[in-house]
Motif scaffolding. Structure first.
Motif, PDB file in Angstrom:
ATOM      1  N   ILE B 114       0.839  -1.195   0.000  1.00  0.00           N
ATOM      2  CA  ILE B 114       0.000   0.000   0.000  1.00  0.00           C
ATOM      3  C   ILE B 114       0.871   1.240   0.000  1.00  0.00           C
ATOM      4  O   ILE B 114       1.644   1.455   0.932  1.00  0.00           O
ATOM      5  N   VAL B 115       0.771   2.004  -1.051  1.00  0.00           N
ATOM      6  CA  VAL B 115       1.519   3.261  -1.172  1.00  0.00           C
ATOM      7  C   VAL B 115       0.545   4.361  -1.583  1.00  0.00           C
ATOM      8  O   VAL B 115      -0.521   4.076  -2.121  1.00  0.00           O
ATOM      9  N   PRO B 116       0.907   5.615  -1.315  1.00  0.00           N
ATOM     10  CA  PRO B 116      -0.016   6.696  -1.665  1.00  0.00           C
ATOM     11  C   PRO B 116      -0.251   6.785  -3.166  1.00  0.00           C
ATOM     12  O   PRO B 116      -1.355   7.012  -3.628  1.00  0.00           O
ATOM     13  N   THR B 117       0.805   6.619  -3.929  1.00  0.00           N
ATOM     14  CA  THR B 117       0.718   6.755  -5.378  1.00  0.00           C
ATOM     15  C   THR B 117       1.937   6.105  -6.017  1.00  0.00           C
ATOM     16  O   THR B 117       2.974   5.948  -5.371  1.00  0.00           O
ATOM     17  N   LEU B 169       2.813  -4.593   3.147  1.00  0.00           N
ATOM     18  CA  LEU B 169       3.734  -3.476   3.237  1.00  0.00           C
ATOM     19  C   LEU B 169       2.943  -2.180   3.257  1.00  0.00           C
ATOM     20  O   LEU B 169       2.062  -1.968   2.428  1.00  0.00           O
ATOM     21  N   LEU B 170       3.258  -1.332   4.202  1.00  0.00           N
ATOM     22  CA  LEU B 170       2.543  -0.070   4.336  1.00  0.00           C
ATOM     23  C   LEU B 170       3.499   1.094   4.234  1.00  0.00           C
ATOM     24  O   LEU B 170       4.641   1.017   4.698  1.00  0.00           O
ATOM     25  N   THR B 171       3.028   2.163   3.661  1.00  0.00           N
ATOM     26  CA  THR B 171       3.834   3.369   3.605  1.00  0.00           C
ATOM     27  C   THR B 171       3.547   4.218   4.836  1.00  0.00           C
ATOM     28  O   THR B 171       2.404   4.571   5.081  1.00  0.00           O
ATOM     29  N   PRO B 189       2.913 -10.834   8.729  1.00  0.00           N
ATOM     30  CA  PRO B 189       4.004  -9.868   8.801  1.00  0.00           C
ATOM     31  C   PRO B 189       3.600  -8.533   8.203  1.00  0.00           C
ATOM     32  O   PRO B 189       2.915  -8.487   7.185  1.00  0.00           O
ATOM     33  N   VAL B 190       4.013  -7.482   8.845  1.00  0.00           N
ATOM     34  CA  VAL B 190       3.761  -6.132   8.349  1.00  0.00           C
ATOM     35  C   VAL B 190       5.102  -5.423   8.255  1.00  0.00           C
ATOM     36  O   VAL B 190       5.882  -5.458   9.198  1.00  0.00           O
ATOM     37  N   VAL B 191       5.372  -4.826   7.118  1.00  0.00           N
ATOM     38  CA  VAL B 191       6.575  -4.006   7.000  1.00  0.00           C
ATOM     39  C   VAL B 191       6.141  -2.572   6.718  1.00  0.00           C
ATOM     40  O   VAL B 191       5.457  -2.309   5.736  1.00  0.00           O
ATOM     41  N   GLU B 192       6.531  -1.678   7.577  1.00  0.00           N
ATOM     42  CA  GLU B 192       6.261  -0.265   7.345  1.00  0.00           C
ATOM     43  C   GLU B 192       7.503   0.342   6.708  1.00  0.00           C
ATOM     44  O   GLU B 192       8.631   0.053   7.130  1.00  0.00           O
ATOM     45  N   ILE B 193       7.306   1.167   5.706  1.00  0.00           N
ATOM     46  CA  ILE B 193       8.453   1.764   5.020  1.00  0.00           C
ATOM     47  C   ILE B 193       8.320   3.279   4.950  1.00  0.00           C
ATOM     48  O   ILE B 193       7.300   3.844   5.306  1.00  0.00           O
ATOM     49  N   ALA B 341      16.791   0.281  -2.654  1.00  0.00           N
ATOM     50  CA  ALA B 341      17.302  -0.503  -1.525  1.00  0.00           C
ATOM     51  C   ALA B 341      16.211  -0.687  -0.486  1.00  0.00           C
ATOM     52  O   ALA B 341      16.050  -1.766   0.095  1.00  0.00           O
ATOM     53  N   MET B 342      15.437   0.354  -0.298  1.00  0.00           N
ATOM     54  CA  MET B 342      14.360   0.254   0.691  1.00  0.00           C
ATOM     55  C   MET B 342      13.388  -0.855   0.295  1.00  0.00           C
ATOM     56  O   MET B 342      12.979  -1.669   1.131  1.00  0.00           O
ATOM     57  N   GLY B 343      13.052  -0.897  -0.987  1.00  0.00           N
ATOM     58  CA  GLY B 343      12.135  -1.940  -1.461  1.00  0.00           C
ATOM     59  C   GLY B 343      12.744  -3.324  -1.340  1.00  0.00           C
ATOM     60  O   GLY B 343      12.091  -4.287  -0.931  1.00  0.00           O
ATOM     61  N   ARG B 344      14.010  -3.412  -1.679  1.00  0.00           N
ATOM     62  CA  ARG B 344      14.701  -4.700  -1.648  1.00  0.00           C
ATOM     63  C   ARG B 344      14.791  -5.210  -0.213  1.00  0.00           C
ATOM     64  O   ARG B 344      14.494  -6.372   0.078  1.00  0.00           O
ATOM     65  N   ILE B 345      15.195  -4.330   0.661  1.00  0.00           N
ATOM     66  CA  ILE B 345      15.347  -4.726   2.063  1.00  0.00           C
ATOM     67  C   ILE B 345      13.993  -5.034   2.683  1.00  0.00           C
ATOM     68  O   ILE B 345      13.857  -5.970   3.478  1.00  0.00           O
ATOM     69  N   ALA B 346      13.000  -4.258   2.280  1.00  0.00           N
ATOM     70  CA  ALA B 346      11.647  -4.543   2.772  1.00  0.00           C
ATOM     71  C   ALA B 346      11.245  -5.951   2.344  1.00  0.00           C
ATOM     72  O   ALA B 346      10.660  -6.717   3.118  1.00  0.00           O
TER      73      ALA B 346
END
Lengths: 376, 376
Positions: B114-117, B169-171, B189-193, B341-346
């Motif tokens: 889930i991302v804003p856009t 995954l949440l923004t 599992p929930v990953v917040e980024i 990197a953020m996406g990969r690590i997430a």
DNA sequence: CTGAAAGCGCTAACAC
DNA sequence: GTGTTAGCGCTTTCAG
């Protein structure tokens, strides 16, 4: 090697967070709980997972099918029953399992969208418009990234088809025979976008890249340009545009059209390098047709660094009409595509097909516009 | 009202394509077939849909479960059996139904993001990296667009949770209590980024926006700037950056920090308008901190149109380090985030959680860099 | 308007 | 190594 660099304040670290003295927060999720209590924790499968339709039915004192009807076809149920069931749903926090629903009904309410990338806003805006529009009708979008070139398309397709989407959106009209075959076999609506053919697999919402190339050629000729060149990425559609461009010029007796090809997706750097190669190769164009606004900016940068006046000595034509380019490069002409409209119309077409409406245009040309900014 | 417009070669049309004299193509999918033969056509449900596991099993002369094993746990099956079954799969064109598989196994192999856009490459690159990485392990990404502000998040979440994703995954870290509640209840599992907190719902991969604002403030002060101002969008994270920025300045005794807020997502136009408002309001900053590179460009444009020299009279600081900005605006400093990197690590974090590995860092700060370009 | 029975296509668990 | 039996959670179909 460029205009960047210098002062940087770095700030990296992995916070182990084995903290045991939590901040005085009242957050329920704050520390102090064992791994098993966290989402996804091993021992978290108490009550064997989530609430089911039957649980709700029991609580509401009705049969499971009635709950199902309240959710999907409330017009078949008494208002009173609806209220009772809704109450039970709210109490239990029931979330319908769409996997089960999809399996039973053979309608997944899932639409797959395969695009090369969403990193550029080129396709991203189309996907976004599609997602929004389909969302209004209760469909969700499964994202597939095929890359440049669409080498992963076949593998991706299998993974996607396994979800039994109710429809599928593909970028472009060039697909391997295997892909076409599987698509046909899947028996679901297919919408091809970002390209044009009178004979799509199923339906199409796009525009002709040859025509775009042709229009750009005519436009530049109309502006008095005669020494045309191309800096373009080696992706299928950019090649079509180049072909249309060349064909139009050939029709005017211009056959010497120097062109350099850069890897897709084009970038500022490759655009700039491409322009350098073009010039170093001896070309002295008075207009360059680029495969994207990004590439065009690279071309612009190289031209400027060589003291070539744009648009005086050189017209630069991009493609895409990306937002930033409009404001920032008054010297950059471009081709505008209504990317959101394409997504929206693709969604409408897909919905029409999925709901089996009869009044469907199978091929929709959304067109384009050549935008001249050089003169302003 | 701007530098655009003029000559446009339009080309729009809906091609009805009721053509009956097809081009001399040998394409099997060319015209001449009835609607029922097309994908998704009403009467297309011959053979009641697709091949099932049992069909393959029959053909291979084994039991269904053996086919399942060949697909999912081939190490439990004889090589010979594998060959026979694979052959049968190929012959039938079998595509496993992941809805059924997911229902039975309680593992959907779906991850929701889930991302804003995705219209700006800001989040799109993160999503892309995530998709690629998860794809390697057989997971697919369900895209959810929450918009600015995340008003749709709750509704979206229900739709998404219904698919029983194996992870989400949440923004950002700001979610409604209802959202948190549902997430916890889902037990996945929930990953917040894209944000930072020592106490995430489950895990987090991001960075501190306050720290970024702080770092920018220190950087500008270090460059001798003293009259600082802000042009920022009204999104949660931009506000955090502004707060960090202000706090750092306050620490240096600078408390008069004029700021204008523009609607999220910021654009060139709103950035430019915001700068105009700032200046019209009497502010005479020697540095402006913008909520994004796009907004910064608008600010730059307005400054230039008023004859303000950048970076001489005015430093402009963006955020995001978008590709095009780097080449094009030597005057624009920015904050670089490694979005991929953020996406990969997430993805890695999510995989680790889904596979229930123990060695998990729950909070990963990927940091940022302040990039100074003004001096080059 | 509501319910009972059957089954979507697959996999978990346990046999053989 | 392979098969059998259940059943995932829902919707379809047909009764009432």
């Amino acid at each position: 090697m460029s205009a960047l660099s210098t002062g940087r304040t770095s700030c990296k670290a992995g916070f182990p967070v084995a903290r045991s003295a939590p901040a005085p927060s009242r957050r329920k999720t704050a520390d102090g709980k064992s791994a098993a209590e966290r989402p996804g924790g091993r021992a978290s499968s108490r009550s064997s997972g989530s609430v089911t339709l039957s649980d709700v039915a029991k609580l509401a004192g009705v049969s499971p099918i009635t709950v199902s009807r309240v959710l999907n076809r409330p017009e078949l149920v008494t208002q009173n029953t609806i209220d009772v069931v809704r109450e039970a749903i709210a109490r239990t926090g029931y979330v319908p399992n769409l996997l089960a629903g999809g399996l039973a009904s053979k309608r997944s309410r899932l639409v797959a969208a395969i695009v090369p990338t969403i990193a550029s806003s080129m396709f991203a805006e189309t996907v976004e418009a599609l997602t929004d529009k389909l969302g209004e009708s209760g469909y969700q979008v499964l994202l597939g990234l095929s890359g440049y070139p669409a080498i992963r398309e076949d593998g991706l397709l299998d993974a996607i088809l396994g979800r039994r989407p109710d429809g599928i959106l593909l970028t472009g009209i060039m697909h391997s025979p295997a892909t076409r075959q599987r698509l046909l076999a899947a028996g679901i609506p297919v919408v091809e976008i970002w390209d044009y053919t009178p004979t799509p697999i199923d339906t199409l919402v796009g525009f002709s890249h040859e025509k775009a190339g042709d229009a750009v050629a005519r436009h530049l000729l109309g502006k008095g340009r005669r020494r045309l060149a191309v800096v373009g990425a080696d992706d299928d559609r950019a090649i079509l545009r180049r072909n249309g461009f060349r064909a139009a010029l050939a029709g005017q007796g211009i056959t010497d059209v120097p062109a350099v090809t850069v890897p897709a997706p084009g970038t500022l750097r490759t655009g700039r390098d491409g322009m350098a190669r073009l010039l170093d190769g001896g070309a002295r164009p008075d207009a360059v047709f680029c495969s994207s606004d990004i590439v065009a900016q690279g071309v612009l940068a190289e031209a400027q660094s060589r003291g070539i006046s744009v648009p005086g000595d050189l017209a630069v034509m991009g493609f895409g009409d990306l937002d930033f380019a409009a404001y920032t490069f008054p010297a950059l002409s471009t081709v505008r595509i209504d990317r959101r409209a394409m997504g929206r119309i693709a969604a409408e077409t897909m919905l029409a097909r999925m709901e089996d409406r009869g009044d469907i245009e199978r091929v929709i040309d959304i067109g384009f516009e050549v935008i001249e900014r050089a003169s302003t």
